[in-house]
Design a protein around this motif. Structure first.
Motif, PDB file in Angstrom:
ATOM      1  N   GLU A 274       4.990  -0.361   1.105  1.00 24.54           N
ATOM      2  CA  GLU A 274       3.802   0.144   0.398  1.00 24.54           C
ATOM      3  C   GLU A 274       4.085   1.513  -0.207  1.00 24.54           C
ATOM      4  OE1 GLU A 274       0.888   0.071   3.485  1.00 24.54           O
ATOM      5  OE2 GLU A 274       0.233  -1.983   3.027  1.00 24.54           O
ATOM      6  N   GLN A 275       4.763   2.366   0.561  1.00 27.47           N
ATOM      7  CA  GLN A 275       5.104   3.712   0.064  1.00 27.47           C
ATOM      8  C   GLN A 275       6.067   3.615  -1.118  1.00 27.47           C
ATOM      9  OE1 GLN A 275       6.726   5.383   3.638  1.00 27.47           O
ATOM     10  NE2 GLN A 275       4.734   6.027   4.452  1.00 27.47           N
TER      11      GLN A 275
ATOM     12  N   SER B 161      -3.537  -1.022  -3.896  1.00 24.92           N
ATOM     13  CA  SER B 161      -2.846  -2.121  -3.221  1.00 24.92           C
ATOM     14  C   SER B 161      -2.008  -2.895  -4.237  1.00 24.92           C
ATOM     15  CB  SER B 161      -3.856  -3.054  -2.551  1.00 24.92           C
ATOM     16  OG  SER B 161      -4.707  -3.629  -3.533  1.00 24.92           O
TER      17      SER B 161
ATOM     18  N   THR C 218       2.285  -9.695   4.279  1.00 27.16           N
ATOM     19  CA  THR C 218       1.820  -8.335   4.570  1.00 27.16           C
ATOM     20  C   THR C 218       3.019  -7.386   4.527  1.00 27.16           C
ATOM     21  OG1 THR C 218       0.117  -9.217   6.027  1.00 27.16           O
ATOM     22  CG2 THR C 218       0.622  -6.861   6.226  1.00 27.16           C
TER      23      THR C 218
ATOM     24  N   TYR D  66       5.554  -4.102   4.837  1.00 27.78           N
ATOM     25  CA  TYR D  66       5.762  -2.989   5.769  1.00 27.78           C
ATOM     26  C   TYR D  66       5.170  -1.735   5.149  1.00 27.78           C
ATOM     27  CZ  TYR D  66       9.418  -6.092   7.672  1.00 27.78           C
ATOM     28  OH  TYR D  66      10.112  -7.152   8.188  1.00 27.78           O
ATOM     29  N   ARG D  67       4.922  -0.756   6.000  1.00 26.62           N
ATOM     30  CA  ARG D  67       4.386   0.527   5.518  1.00 26.62           C
ATOM     31  C   ARG D  67       5.348   1.169   4.513  1.00 26.62           C
ATOM     32  NH1 ARG D  67       0.742   3.360   3.440  1.00 26.62           N
ATOM     33  NH2 ARG D  67       0.801   5.596   3.849  1.00 26.62           N
ATOM     34  N   ILE D  68       6.656   1.093   4.799  1.00 25.24           N
ATOM     35  CA  ILE D  68       7.621   1.721   3.891  1.00 25.24           C
ATOM     36  C   ILE D  68       7.662   0.994   2.542  1.00 25.24           C
ATOM     37  CG2 ILE D  68       9.064   2.707   5.715  1.00 25.24           C
ATOM     38  CD1 ILE D  68      11.014   0.381   5.272  1.00 25.24           C
TER      39      ILE D  68
ATOM     40  N   CYS E 181      13.168   6.015   1.760  1.00 27.98           N
ATOM     41  CA  CYS E 181      12.345   5.547   2.875  1.00 27.98           C
ATOM     42  C   CYS E 181      13.214   5.219   4.078  1.00 27.98           C
ATOM     43  CB  CYS E 181      11.519   4.326   2.469  1.00 27.98           C
ATOM     44  SG  CYS E 181      12.497   2.886   2.031  1.00 27.98           S
TER      45      CYS E 181
END
Length: 941
Positions: free
Chosen positions: A61-62, A49, A55, A57-59, A687
């Motif tokens: 984090e990637q 993490s 928080t 976005y998923r992209i 992404c």
């Protein structure tokens, strides 16, 4: 120093024997980095993490996970994250998380190595198990075992000693910064001390002025002082300096502060850098990151006398001269038995003590350029040099492209890239940027003007100049003369009056140009070094400032009469007229008028520097137009990789990031492969967008409402039926698209031509009933006004309702509005691209680049490298333009590509992934119009 060098060499040798190359395919050359780094594959495990202000976005984090892995493995990464996806925050949190972990692991490893004797001893055993070493036994390298054991033990002892020194330095630095951070009294005491010193200096200066008024020689002294500053100081070459002061250089090296592992973040403009710094301030790393912002003297100078010069080159030279005067002041005062020299101007902000204070203030709290300038004014310290003092201890250095990509600028700024991390943001134009930085152009007018100025300067001060100065001045005069001859002119005649017998463009290799101009026997490296160190262009500018214009306050004498020729020559250049005819010199940008007219040698120095490139890496373009004054010499860099190679080679990892990086083939082939980067070291990451798929509708339209096939080639785009069809498409779209519509044309000329045709046929009137029409201005200072009026019109229409539904903005690909402008929300509900904006293949520069690529690059399976270049340049421009519409998660827009050639798979594959995945190809206008109407009605409900 010698001991330090031996330690590094010994450790490298031992590392080579004991450890195999890691997973990145690269052995890190610095022992300190090697202590805590275990290279891993990009796909391998990394951080679970990342600290983030909200928080992610998923992209995001990637993105951060891929960035972390690339930095850990020492890769060269090409990262694409569309604008509006929080790219800056992802870069900050991903990169600084890696740096924090790296520092922690390094400190843990240091603690282990510095642990008391007895702990971890088994790890330090240099010899293989098997009993005591036999005196005659030898290891695999052929050395006796006892020698190997002794060398290894000595290396380990040196390593421990070095780590202890580093630890002490780090603790001292942290204690000093912590003290400044919390001890407010110390801060105010320093400010009070500076105020007292300023008042003392002011009173002292006032008393000097009063005394000088009493003496009757104030004016002559002032004139002598100015005259003294115009004369070149005695020049010593680098070879002479090394012989005279080789020992002092080693001592200076020892006093230099060690550079900690850091991240260099670059972007294109100062505004983008300031925005990035603000993102750092808001991030979880904002309180405990040592960040320094670097900038040009033009942005950081707080000396009003210097700032008033305006032009960057003049500010640079004046600053360097004042700094040099500061260093020379002590040695001049110490010399006895010599005539006292006139006092030279020094910068009051160039105070070592105050700049050290500013350095600590910068490291304690994150500051952008504007805050740094404010701090410099408050502390009476130079922000330009003070920020450079902060580089060694900084964890994050924020700087413009040019400062990192130009080796001489990088070195002057004190930037050390060895085993550091470089992140280049907004890198879609990286290849063009490197090419422009290392290219140079000078006009015939500048060459003749510089020759006249320098000749007059030499004649005036011939008796006061040293032999070496005279030698170099004569060499520069000869170079200028030969350059003008190459254009077909005579340096002693007014360039505006010399007509060129044969106009046109001619390209030559560097060697051919040097031979044909008969300057191959001159060492351009030495001339370039002389110009840089002697500040001759600055002296010449001061000379022209004083004598180039009539000065009624100064009595005419014999020497001043000699300068009448210079005054007359400069006046004819400015007027652009002569007896032979009304020939005019080409228009010049207003901002550069003063610099170009008064100091052309500054521009010529850049051209001389460019001629020192390798023969195969560039070309000289002779552009002969009308008169010699209008003609020019230009150096074109063909191989930008030679300058980028040093960055990639020295750095631990390099990240090239941007919102639109497609097509990436140029980066891989023209930049990285040519720079010698192992393909296994390159990693790509792209992404998607944060918007849902239903919020974007990209359509390739192959034909118009009257079934006219859309193909805007140079041969067909001027046909009336093509322009009519384009107008009909826009009329239909304006009926169903609310808010703003932005339509991009391939060029200003074509946009003007289409506009005039629509005006003639009445299509413009029909369009204007639905949307008010705006045109992109050519002048940069008018862009803001047009955009403001465009936005007001859309807002007014959306509130009032009625027949008018918004506004239509006619823009140009590669213009002021195709990059850096956000058409978010109602400002850009539909973006239209008319045709494919291929570059002008008749351009001599582009033709030479294409020829060079075909000779040097391997041919692809289906296309020549030159053809790939043309397509990539076109699609990069398209991608930058169509990406203007979607700027945040809840935004929506349609994208219309008007040309059937966009439907080719090779072209479609060069669109950004998040657009390409949702693109529909429509062969008929009816089905495309139905999709567009459904899309926009669905969004307005």
């Amino acid at each position: 120093m010698a001991g330090r060098r031996r330690w590094v060499t010994g450790w490298r040798l031992r590392a080579g024997r004991e450890r195999a190359v890691g997973g990145s395919g690269r052995v890190l050359p610095d022992a300190r980095s090697r202590l805590s780094v275990c290279p891993q594959a990009v796909s391998g495990p990394g951080r679970a993490s990342f600290p983030f202000p909200y928080t992610p976005y998923r992209i995001q984090e990637q993105f951060m996970a891929a960035l972390y892995a690339a930095l850990e493995a020492g890769r060269v990464g090409i990262f694409e994250s569309p604008t509006g996806t929080g790219k800056s925050l992802s870069l900050i949190c991903g990169a600084l998380s890696w740096l924090r972990d790296f520092e922690e692991k390094k400190q843990q490893e240091e603690a282990r190595l510095l642990a008391p004797e007895g702990s971890g001893q088994e790890e330090k055993q240099p010899l293989a198990s098997g009993g005591p070493a036999c005196p005659n036994s030898r290891d695999v390298s052929g050395e006796p075992d006892w020698i190997t054991a002794f060398v290894q033990k000595k290396e380990e002892q040196d390593l421990v000693h070095r780590l202890k020194e580093e630890q002490i330095r780090r603790k001292k630095r942290e204690e000093r910064l912590e003290k400044i951070r919390h001890n407010v009294q110390l801060k105010y005491a320093a400010k009070r001390k500076r105020s007292e010193e300023d008042e003392t200096k002011r009173l002292l200066q006032l008393s000097k002025e009063i005394l000088s008024e009493g003496a009757g020689a104030a004016v002559p002294e002032q004139l002598d002082h100015i005259e003294e500053e115009l004369i070149l100081a005695e020049y010593e070459s680098d070879e002479e300096k090394k012989v005279a002061s080789g020992l002092e250089e080693d001592d200076d090296d020892d006093l230099e502060e060690e550079h900690v592992t850091k991240i260099y973040y670059c972007s294109r403009t100062h505004s983008q850098l300031s925005q990035f710094v603000h993102e750092v301030q808001k991030s979880p790393f904002g309180k405990d990151t040592r960040l320094v912002s670097l900038g040009s003297r033009q942005n950081l100078c707080v000396n009003e006398e210097v700032r008033r010069l305006g032009a960057l080159q003049l500010i640079n030279d004046r600053c360097t001269e004042m700094q040099k005067n500061k260093h020379e002041k002590k040695s001049d005062a110490e010399v006895e038995g010599k005539k006292r020299r006139a006092t030279r101007t020094v910068c009051p902000f160039y105070s070592y003590e105050q700049m050290q204070f500013l350095r600590d203030e910068v490291l304690v709290e994150v500051k952008d350029i504007e805050q740094l300038v404010t701090l410099g004014k408050e502390t009476k310290a130079c922000p330009y040099y003070g920020s450079r003092y902060a580089i060694p201890a900084a964890q994050l250095v924020v700087l413009p492209y040019q400062m990192l990509l130009h080796e001489a600028t990088r070195s002057a700024a004190g930037i050390v890239l060895k085993d550091q991390v470089v992140i280049i943001d907004e890198a879609h134009n990286l290849i063009d940027t490197i090419t422009c930085i290392h290219s140079a152009e000078v006009s015939g007018s500048q060459l003749c003007c510089a020759h006249s100025q320098l000749l007059q300067y030499m004649e005036r001060y011939r008796k006061r100049l040293k032999a070496k100065n005279l030698m170099y001045i004569k060499q520069i005069l000869y170079l200028l003369e030969r350059f003008v001859v190459m254009l077909g002119g005579n340096v002693n005649q007014n360039p505006s009056c010399q007509a060129v017998s044969q106009t046109g463009t001619e390209l030559k290799s560097i060697n051919d140009f040097l031979f044909q101009s008969q300057i191959d026997n001159i060492n351009l490296f030495k001339v370039q070094r002389y110009c840089e160190k002697s500040l001759i262009s600055r002296k010449l500018f001061g000379f022209v400032e004083r004598y180039g214009n009539p000065a009624p306050a100064v009595k005419t004498n014999k020497e001043n009469q000699k300068l009448a020729g210079l005054q007359n020559f400069l006046m004819t250049l400015q007027q652009g007229s002569c007896k032979e005819g009304p020939l005019q010199s080409p228009p010049v940008e207003a901002d550069n008028d003063q610099l170009r007219a008064a100091s052309p040698l500054m521009h010529i120095e850049g051209f001389l520097s460019a001629l020192t490139n390798a023969n195969e890496d560039g070309r000289v373009i002779l552009n002969r137009q009308g008169t010699i004054g209008q003609s020019s010499l230009k150096f074109l860099l063909l191989n930008p990789a030679v300058h980028f190679a040093k960055v990639v080679k020295e750095c631990r990892a390099v990240i090239i990031a941007g919102g639109t990086m497609q097509p990436v083939a140029d980066f891989r082939e023209q930049l990285l492969s040519c720079a010698g980067v192992d393909p296994a070291r390159i990693v790509e990451f792209s992404c998607g967008h944060v918007i849902p798929p239903e919020n974007i509708l990209p359509i390739v339209l192959c034909s118009g409402p009257s079934n006219q096939q859309l193909e805007f080639t140079y041969q067909t785009r001027d046909l009336p039926q093509m322009m009519d069809e384009t107008g009909r498409i826009l009329c239909n779209l304006c009926n169903v698209v609310p808010g703003g519509v932005v339509c991009f044309f391939p060029s200003y000329d074509y946009e003007k031509q289409v506009y005039a045709h629509w005006e003639k046929t009445g299509l413009l009137t029909r369009l204007a009933t639905k949307k008010k029409i705006f045109q992109e201005p050519k002048k940069a200072n008018q862009v803001e006004q047009v955009l403001a009026e465009y936005a007001k019109c859309i807002k007014r229409c959306s509130q009032a309702g009625g027949q008018m539904t918004g506004a239509l903005l006619l823009s140009v690909v590669g213009g002021k509005m195709s990059e850096g402008i956000n058409f978010s929300d109602d400002l850009g509900r539909c973006v239209i691209m008319v045709g494919m904006p291929y570059p002008n293949i008749k351009s001599p520069e582009l033709q030479e680049k294409m020829t060079w690529l075909d000779k040097t690059m391997p041919r692809a399976a289906s296309q020549a490298p030159s053809r790939v270049l043309i397509e990539n340049l076109c699609m990069k421009a398209v991608n930058q333009s169509i990406g203007r519409a979607i700027r945040h998660q809840k935004d929506f827009a349609s994208i219309l590509l008007l040309d059937h050639r966009y439907s080719r798979p090779a072209i479609l594959n060069k669109l950004p992934q998040w657009i390409r995945e949702r693109t529909q190809v429509k062969s008929a206008f009816g089905s495309a119009f139905a999709e567009l109407r459904k899309f926009h009605r669905g969004k307005s409900d």
